[in-house]
Design a protein around this motif. Structure first.
Motif, PDB file in Angstrom:
ATOM      1  N   ASP A 250      10.342   1.169   6.241  1.00  0.00           N
ATOM      2  CA  ASP A 250      11.673   1.129   6.849  1.00  0.00           C
ATOM      3  C   ASP A 250      11.759   2.119   8.006  1.00  0.00           C
ATOM      4  O   ASP A 250      12.412   1.847   9.026  1.00  0.00           O
ATOM      5  CB  ASP A 250      12.748   1.452   5.814  1.00  0.00           C
ATOM      6  N   LEU A 251      11.097   3.267   7.861  1.00  0.00           N
ATOM      7  CA  LEU A 251      11.091   4.268   8.926  1.00  0.00           C
ATOM      8  C   LEU A 251      10.392   3.721  10.166  1.00  0.00           C
ATOM      9  O   LEU A 251      10.906   3.842  11.288  1.00  0.00           O
ATOM     10  CB  LEU A 251      10.391   5.537   8.439  1.00  0.00           C
ATOM     11  N   ALA A 252       9.225   3.102   9.975  1.00  0.00           N
ATOM     12  CA  ALA A 252       8.498   2.529  11.109  1.00  0.00           C
ATOM     13  C   ALA A 252       9.311   1.434  11.794  1.00  0.00           C
ATOM     14  O   ALA A 252       9.325   1.330  13.028  1.00  0.00           O
ATOM     15  CB  ALA A 252       7.159   1.981  10.635  1.00  0.00           C
ATOM     16  N   GLU A 253       9.993   0.617  10.996  1.00  0.00           N
ATOM     17  CA  GLU A 253      10.821  -0.449  11.561  1.00  0.00           C
ATOM     18  C   GLU A 253      11.976   0.131  12.367  1.00  0.00           C
ATOM     19  O   GLU A 253      12.306  -0.351  13.461  1.00  0.00           O
ATOM     20  CB  GLU A 253      11.343  -1.345  10.442  1.00  0.00           C
TER      21      GLU A 253
ATOM     22  N   ILE B  45       0.817  -1.218   0.000  1.00  0.00           N
ATOM     23  CA  ILE B  45       0.000   0.000   0.000  1.00  0.00           C
ATOM     24  C   ILE B  45       0.848   1.263   0.000  1.00  0.00           C
ATOM     25  O   ILE B  45       0.559   2.223  -0.725  1.00  0.00           O
ATOM     26  CB  ILE B  45      -0.941   0.005   1.218  1.00  0.00           C
ATOM     27  N   LEU B  46       1.913   1.262   0.799  1.00  0.00           N
ATOM     28  CA  LEU B  46       2.744   2.450   0.968  1.00  0.00           C
ATOM     29  C   LEU B  46       4.157   2.208   0.445  1.00  0.00           C
ATOM     30  O   LEU B  46       4.602   1.062   0.342  1.00  0.00           O
ATOM     31  CB  LEU B  46       2.806   2.841   2.443  1.00  0.00           C
ATOM     32  N   PRO B  47       4.895   3.276   0.125  1.00  0.00           N
ATOM     33  CA  PRO B  47       6.280   3.128  -0.335  1.00  0.00           C
ATOM     34  C   PRO B  47       7.155   2.436   0.717  1.00  0.00           C
ATOM     35  O   PRO B  47       6.995   2.664   1.923  1.00  0.00           O
ATOM     36  CB  PRO B  47       6.729   4.578  -0.565  1.00  0.00           C
ATOM     37  N   ALA B  48       8.081   1.616   0.261  1.00  0.00           N
ATOM     38  CA  ALA B  48       8.938   0.845   1.161  1.00  0.00           C
ATOM     39  C   ALA B  48       9.712   1.714   2.161  1.00  0.00           C
ATOM     40  O   ALA B  48       9.869   1.314   3.326  1.00  0.00           O
ATOM     41  CB  ALA B  48       9.901  -0.019   0.349  1.00  0.00           C
TER      42      ALA B  48
ATOM     43  N   ASP C 236      -0.308  16.805  -0.527  1.00  0.00           N
ATOM     44  CA  ASP C 236       0.708  16.036  -1.247  1.00  0.00           C
ATOM     45  C   ASP C 236       0.594  16.230  -2.759  1.00  0.00           C
ATOM     46  O   ASP C 236      -0.497  16.461  -3.300  1.00  0.00           O
ATOM     47  CB  ASP C 236       0.580  14.542  -0.931  1.00  0.00           C
ATOM     48  N   ALA C 237       1.718  16.154  -3.420  1.00  0.00           N
ATOM     49  CA  ALA C 237       1.752  16.205  -4.881  1.00  0.00           C
ATOM     50  C   ALA C 237       2.578  15.021  -5.377  1.00  0.00           C
ATOM     51  O   ALA C 237       3.710  14.844  -4.940  1.00  0.00           O
ATOM     52  CB  ALA C 237       2.372  17.517  -5.365  1.00  0.00           C
TER      53      ALA C 237
ATOM     54  N   SER D  56      10.678  15.446  -0.354  1.00  0.00           N
ATOM     55  CA  SER D  56       9.373  15.440  -1.017  1.00  0.00           C
ATOM     56  C   SER D  56       9.072  14.092  -1.669  1.00  0.00           C
ATOM     57  O   SER D  56       7.914  13.709  -1.819  1.00  0.00           O
ATOM     58  CB  SER D  56       9.309  16.549  -2.074  1.00  0.00           C
ATOM     59  N   HIS D  57      10.122  13.343  -2.044  1.00  0.00           N
ATOM     60  CA  HIS D  57       9.919  12.038  -2.670  1.00  0.00           C
ATOM     61  C   HIS D  57       9.960  10.895  -1.661  1.00  0.00           C
ATOM     62  O   HIS D  57       9.877   9.732  -2.045  1.00  0.00           O
ATOM     63  CB  HIS D  57      10.976  11.803  -3.761  1.00  0.00           C
ATOM     64  N   GLY D  58      10.079  11.225  -0.364  1.00  0.00           N
ATOM     65  CA  GLY D  58      10.064  10.189   0.657  1.00  0.00           C
ATOM     66  C   GLY D  58      11.271  10.262   1.571  1.00  0.00           C
ATOM     67  O   GLY D  58      12.188  11.061   1.351  1.00  0.00           O
TER      68      GLY D  58
END
Length: 281
Positions: A99-102, A92-95, A135-136, A238-240
């Motif tokens: 990784d941030l949550a982990e 669903i979300l970018p990897a 978001d864009a 902006s890209h993550g």
């Protein structure tokens, strides 16, 4: 073999590579010491294959690594093979968000300095919703709700039985940004104050009157690992999220954070400062 290793798996492999390089060994030479082929060493260092604690200890002996704390921390990284809650969002979300949550889940301490946004772990759902609406490219309503639920679940590290310590420095500009209007902004500020009253959360504010300061042009998120060698810095682009873990990078951002924390108001004065802004909305 893993086709998409997580950030933590990649970091473990990267640390093993650093140990090998410090020992002055090639991947081929390391393979000979272990009795495996060179490509197996390369796959371990890329996080594409699992590594057992026994293998980490064997590598540490061959690499002449004397730091027992680092070796123990690396072994702990191999032992934790449970699937975290963030895996529910894998498709669903970018990897990098996963990784941030982990990284937050395994961190021993979190330090943040922001100038425009409230840190994600301290945002209310309403505040987060307004940010995601901007978001864009534009996110669909379901995507917005997925990101909000993901952000709220990340905040669990501050509420578990052994909560992670968090030190936050927020510029006055971020406190005065009325995302969602005065009502949402007031709720957000009150939530900040409530969180700052918890023993494991330290909140400091940099007022406009402080003037220029080092690191003012960016947000810094320093994630402390079990040992300093496993620290990382997350920069919100902006890209993550972008993760940095080179020794020089960690030193640079560590110095910036210390300078930022030094010029900010004390926690007591910061709490009253936020109170005042909320009362005047």
């Amino acid at each position: 073999m893993r086709t998409n290793p997580t950030g933590r798996q990649t970091r473990l492999g990267g640390e093993l590579r650093k140990l090998r390089e410090r020992a002055g060994l090639t991947a081929t030479q390391a393979g000979r010491l272990l009795g495996v082929k060179q490509n197996q060493i390369s796959n371990m260092e890329a996080g594409r294959v699992g590594v057992s604690p026994e293998r980490v200890r064997a590598l540490a002996v061959h690499y002449r690594c004397p730091d027992t704390e680092v070796v123990a921390a690396l072994c702990d990284m191999t032992a934790d093979r449970t699937r975290g809650w963030w895996e529910e969002y894998r498709e669903i979300l970018p990897a990098p968000l996963l990784d941030l949550a982990e990284s937050e889940h395994h961190a021993v301490r979190l330090r943040t300095a922001v100038t425009v946004h409230i840190p994600g772990l301290l945002q209310t759902p309403e505040h987060a919703r307004e940010i995601f609406r901007q978001d864009a490219p534009e996110l669909s309503p379901p995507d917005i709700e997925h990101r909000i639920s993901f952000r709220i679940k990340r905040q669990a590290v501050l509420f578990r039985d052994a909560p992670t310590a968090q030190h936050v420095v927020i510029h006055e500009a971020a406190l005065r940004m009325q995302f969602g209007g005065p009502k949402v902004a007031r709720q957000q500020l009150r939530h900040l104050v409530e969180m700052s009253e918890r023993d494991h959360v330290v909140l400091q504010v940099i007022p406009f009157s402080a003037g220029a300061f080092a690191g003012s042009g960016q947000s810094i998120y320093y994630i402390h690992g079990a040992v300093p060698q496993l620290d990382s810095v997350n920069l919100d682009q902006s890209h993550g999220p972008v993760f940095l873990d080179a020794e020089a990078q960690l030193e640079k951002y560590g110095v910036l954070l210390r300078r930022i924390e030094a010029i900010a108001l004390t926690p007591e004065k910061s709490r009253e400062f936020v109170h005042t802004i909320a009362r005047n909305l």
